[in-house]
Design a protein around this motif. Sequence first.
Motif, PDB file in Angstrom:
ATOM      1  N   LEU A 104      36.485  45.291  39.982  1.00 60.11           N
ATOM      2  CA  LEU A 104      35.290  45.317  39.152  1.00 60.11           C
ATOM      3  C   LEU A 104      35.614  45.368  37.661  1.00 60.11           C
ATOM      4  CD1 LEU A 104      33.137  47.792  41.247  1.00 60.11           C
ATOM      5  CD2 LEU A 104      32.787  45.342  40.992  1.00 60.11           C
ATOM      6  N   LEU A 105      36.869  45.591  37.325  1.00 59.81           N
ATOM      7  CA  LEU A 105      37.266  45.610  35.920  1.00 59.81           C
ATOM      8  C   LEU A 105      37.318  44.206  35.318  1.00 59.81           C
ATOM      9  CD1 LEU A 105      40.111  48.261  35.934  1.00 59.81           C
ATOM     10  CD2 LEU A 105      37.861  48.475  34.917  1.00 59.81           C
ATOM     11  N   GLU A 106      37.327  43.177  36.147  1.00 54.75           N
ATOM     12  CA  GLU A 106      37.472  41.811  35.637  1.00 54.75           C
ATOM     13  C   GLU A 106      36.371  41.411  34.657  1.00 54.75           C
ATOM     14  OE1 GLU A 106      38.430  37.321  37.189  1.00 54.75           O
ATOM     15  OE2 GLU A 106      38.261  38.934  38.625  1.00 54.75           O
ATOM     16  N   PRO A 107      35.084  41.671  34.938  1.00 52.55           N
ATOM     17  CA  PRO A 107      34.074  41.309  33.924  1.00 52.55           C
ATOM     18  C   PRO A 107      34.260  42.051  32.607  1.00 52.55           C
ATOM     19  CG  PRO A 107      33.020  41.754  36.026  1.00 52.55           C
ATOM     20  CD  PRO A 107      34.450  42.137  36.174  1.00 52.55           C
ATOM     21  N   LEU A 108      34.677  43.311  32.677  1.00 50.31           N
ATOM     22  CA  LEU A 108      34.901  44.072  31.454  1.00 50.31           C
ATOM     23  C   LEU A 108      36.069  43.492  30.666  1.00 50.31           C
ATOM     24  CD1 LEU A 108      34.033  46.498  29.779  1.00 50.31           C
ATOM     25  CD2 LEU A 108      35.625  47.879  31.092  1.00 50.31           C
ATOM     26  N   LEU A 109      37.160  43.163  31.351  1.00 49.77           N
ATOM     27  CA  LEU A 109      38.303  42.536  30.674  1.00 49.77           C
ATOM     28  C   LEU A 109      37.915  41.182  30.090  1.00 49.77           C
ATOM     29  CD1 LEU A 109      41.207  43.292  33.167  1.00 49.77           C
ATOM     30  CD2 LEU A 109      40.937  44.207  30.878  1.00 49.77           C
ATOM     31  N   LEU A 110      37.163  40.419  30.841  1.00 46.91           N
ATOM     32  CA  LEU A 110      36.726  39.104  30.369  1.00 46.91           C
ATOM     33  C   LEU A 110      35.887  39.232  29.104  1.00 46.91           C
ATOM     34  CD1 LEU A 110      36.670  36.062  31.016  1.00 46.91           C
ATOM     35  CD2 LEU A 110      34.607  36.479  32.317  1.00 46.91           C
ATOM     36  N   PHE A 111      34.986  40.210  29.067  1.00 43.35           N
ATOM     37  CA  PHE A 111      34.148  40.411  27.887  1.00 43.35           C
ATOM     38  C   PHE A 111      34.990  40.827  26.680  1.00 43.35           C
ATOM     39  CE2 PHE A 111      31.539  43.144  25.164  1.00 43.35           C
ATOM     40  CZ  PHE A 111      30.539  42.252  24.829  1.00 43.35           C
ATOM     41  N   VAL A 112      35.882  41.792  26.873  1.00 43.29           N
ATOM     42  CA  VAL A 112      36.711  42.282  25.762  1.00 43.29           C
ATOM     43  C   VAL A 112      37.609  41.170  25.227  1.00 43.29           C
ATOM     44  CG1 VAL A 112      38.576  43.870  25.160  1.00 43.29           C
ATOM     45  CG2 VAL A 112      36.631  44.683  26.466  1.00 43.29           C
ATOM     46  N   PHE A 113      38.269  40.435  26.120  1.00 46.24           N
ATOM     47  CA  PHE A 113      39.157  39.369  25.669  1.00 46.24           C
ATOM     48  C   PHE A 113      38.383  38.214  25.041  1.00 46.24           C
ATOM     49  CE2 PHE A 113      42.473  40.875  28.873  1.00 46.24           C
ATOM     50  CZ  PHE A 113      43.191  41.540  27.890  1.00 46.24           C
ATOM     51  N   ILE A 130      27.450  45.342  31.845  1.00 49.94           N
ATOM     52  CA  ILE A 130      28.713  45.406  32.581  1.00 49.94           C
ATOM     53  C   ILE A 130      29.054  46.850  32.917  1.00 49.94           C
ATOM     54  CG2 ILE A 130      31.198  45.031  32.395  1.00 49.94           C
ATOM     55  CD1 ILE A 130      30.551  42.529  30.718  1.00 49.94           C
ATOM     56  N   ILE A 131      28.864  47.751  31.965  1.00 50.30           N
ATOM     57  CA  ILE A 131      29.183  49.162  32.201  1.00 50.30           C
ATOM     58  C   ILE A 131      28.239  49.764  33.240  1.00 50.30           C
ATOM     59  CG2 ILE A 131      29.183  51.448  31.102  1.00 50.30           C
ATOM     60  CD1 ILE A 131      30.299  50.039  28.596  1.00 50.30           C
ATOM     61  N   ILE A 132      26.955  49.429  33.188  1.00 49.29           N
ATOM     62  CA  ILE A 132      25.997  49.939  34.173  1.00 49.29           C
ATOM     63  C   ILE A 132      26.343  49.419  35.565  1.00 49.29           C
ATOM     64  CG2 ILE A 132      23.594  49.790  34.928  1.00 49.29           C
ATOM     65  CD1 ILE A 132      22.834  49.910  31.929  1.00 49.29           C
ATOM     66  N   ALA A 133      26.693  48.134  35.673  1.00 49.04           N
ATOM     67  CA  ALA A 133      27.076  47.566  36.972  1.00 49.04           C
ATOM     68  C   ALA A 133      28.335  48.226  37.508  1.00 49.04           C
ATOM     69  CB  ALA A 133      27.277  46.056  36.843  1.00 49.04           C
ATOM     70  N   PHE A 134      29.312  48.449  36.641  1.00 52.70           N
ATOM     71  CA  PHE A 134      30.557  49.097  37.057  1.00 52.70           C
ATOM     72  C   PHE A 134      30.278  50.527  37.512  1.00 52.70           C
ATOM     73  CE2 PHE A 134      34.436  51.531  36.124  1.00 52.70           C
ATOM     74  CZ  PHE A 134      35.323  50.856  36.948  1.00 52.70           C
ATOM     75  N   ALA A 135      29.477  51.264  36.738  1.00 53.25           N
ATOM     76  CA  ALA A 135      29.153  52.647  37.100  1.00 53.25           C
ATOM     77  C   ALA A 135      28.376  52.702  38.409  1.00 53.25           C
ATOM     78  CB  ALA A 135      28.358  53.307  35.975  1.00 53.25           C
ATOM     79  N   VAL A 140      28.285  53.917  44.254  1.00 55.64           N
ATOM     80  CA  VAL A 140      28.079  53.486  45.641  1.00 55.64           C
ATOM     81  C   VAL A 140      29.349  53.691  46.461  1.00 55.64           C
ATOM     82  CG1 VAL A 140      27.713  51.443  47.089  1.00 55.64           C
ATOM     83  CG2 VAL A 140      26.226  51.868  45.144  1.00 55.64           C
ATOM     84  N   ILE A 141      30.483  53.378  45.896  1.00 58.64           N
ATOM     85  CA  ILE A 141      31.742  53.482  46.637  1.00 58.64           C
ATOM     86  C   ILE A 141      32.119  54.937  46.873  1.00 58.64           C
ATOM     87  CG2 ILE A 141      34.225  53.043  46.496  1.00 58.64           C
ATOM     88  CD1 ILE A 141      33.500  50.362  45.194  1.00 58.64           C
ATOM     89  N   PHE A 142      31.958  55.776  45.861  1.00 61.82           N
ATOM     90  CA  PHE A 142      32.373  57.176  45.997  1.00 61.82           C
ATOM     91  C   PHE A 142      31.235  58.096  46.445  1.00 61.82           C
ATOM     92  CE2 PHE A 142      35.763  55.890  42.944  1.00 61.82           C
ATOM     93  CZ  PHE A 142      36.800  56.069  43.847  1.00 61.82           C
ATOM     94  N   GLY A 143      30.044  57.554  46.598  1.00 63.09           N
ATOM     95  CA  GLY A 143      28.894  58.374  47.012  1.00 63.09           C
ATOM     96  C   GLY A 143      28.985  58.777  48.472  1.00 63.09           C
TER      97      GLY A 143
END
Length: 144
Positions: A104-113, A130-135, A140-143
């Motif tokens: 899930l870090l890929e969209p964040l990396l793509l935006f920053v780069f 992007i941050i809201i989607a990642f959070a 969901v995964i850790f819930g």
Amino acid sequence: MVKHKTRRLAISLMIFSGIFAGINSPVINYALQTIPTELFGFLRVGISLLLVAPIVLLRKRKKLQFKYIAVAILFGLLIYLAANGLFYLGVKRSGAVNAAIIGLLEPLLLFVFSVEIMKEKFNPRILSGIIIAFAGSVLVIFGP
């Protein structure tokens, strides 16, 4: 009537891609148990390029300057190596669910780069999305 068929096709393709996205991490985890990480990454990119290259080469398009092509290739390799390299290592060393968070870090990396390297305009709405989607994915995964 054509619009209705197009909408139905788009929804079907979204469902199809959602199914493949859901089984992505376990399949990669299984593949990396038998294939070295570097070979798996090379095969994944190589097969994709073989499938997409004829479409790109045969399609009419505007002429691009060489510097734009070089930056796009460099940018693509950088994002691929950063995001997918970390994803493959995460799948190999931890469970498939934990590696999905790394993916899930890929969209964040793509935006920053894209802002830093490609000199695109910074858009705070896109970054917050992007941050809201990642959070949300992390919750969901850790819930429970």
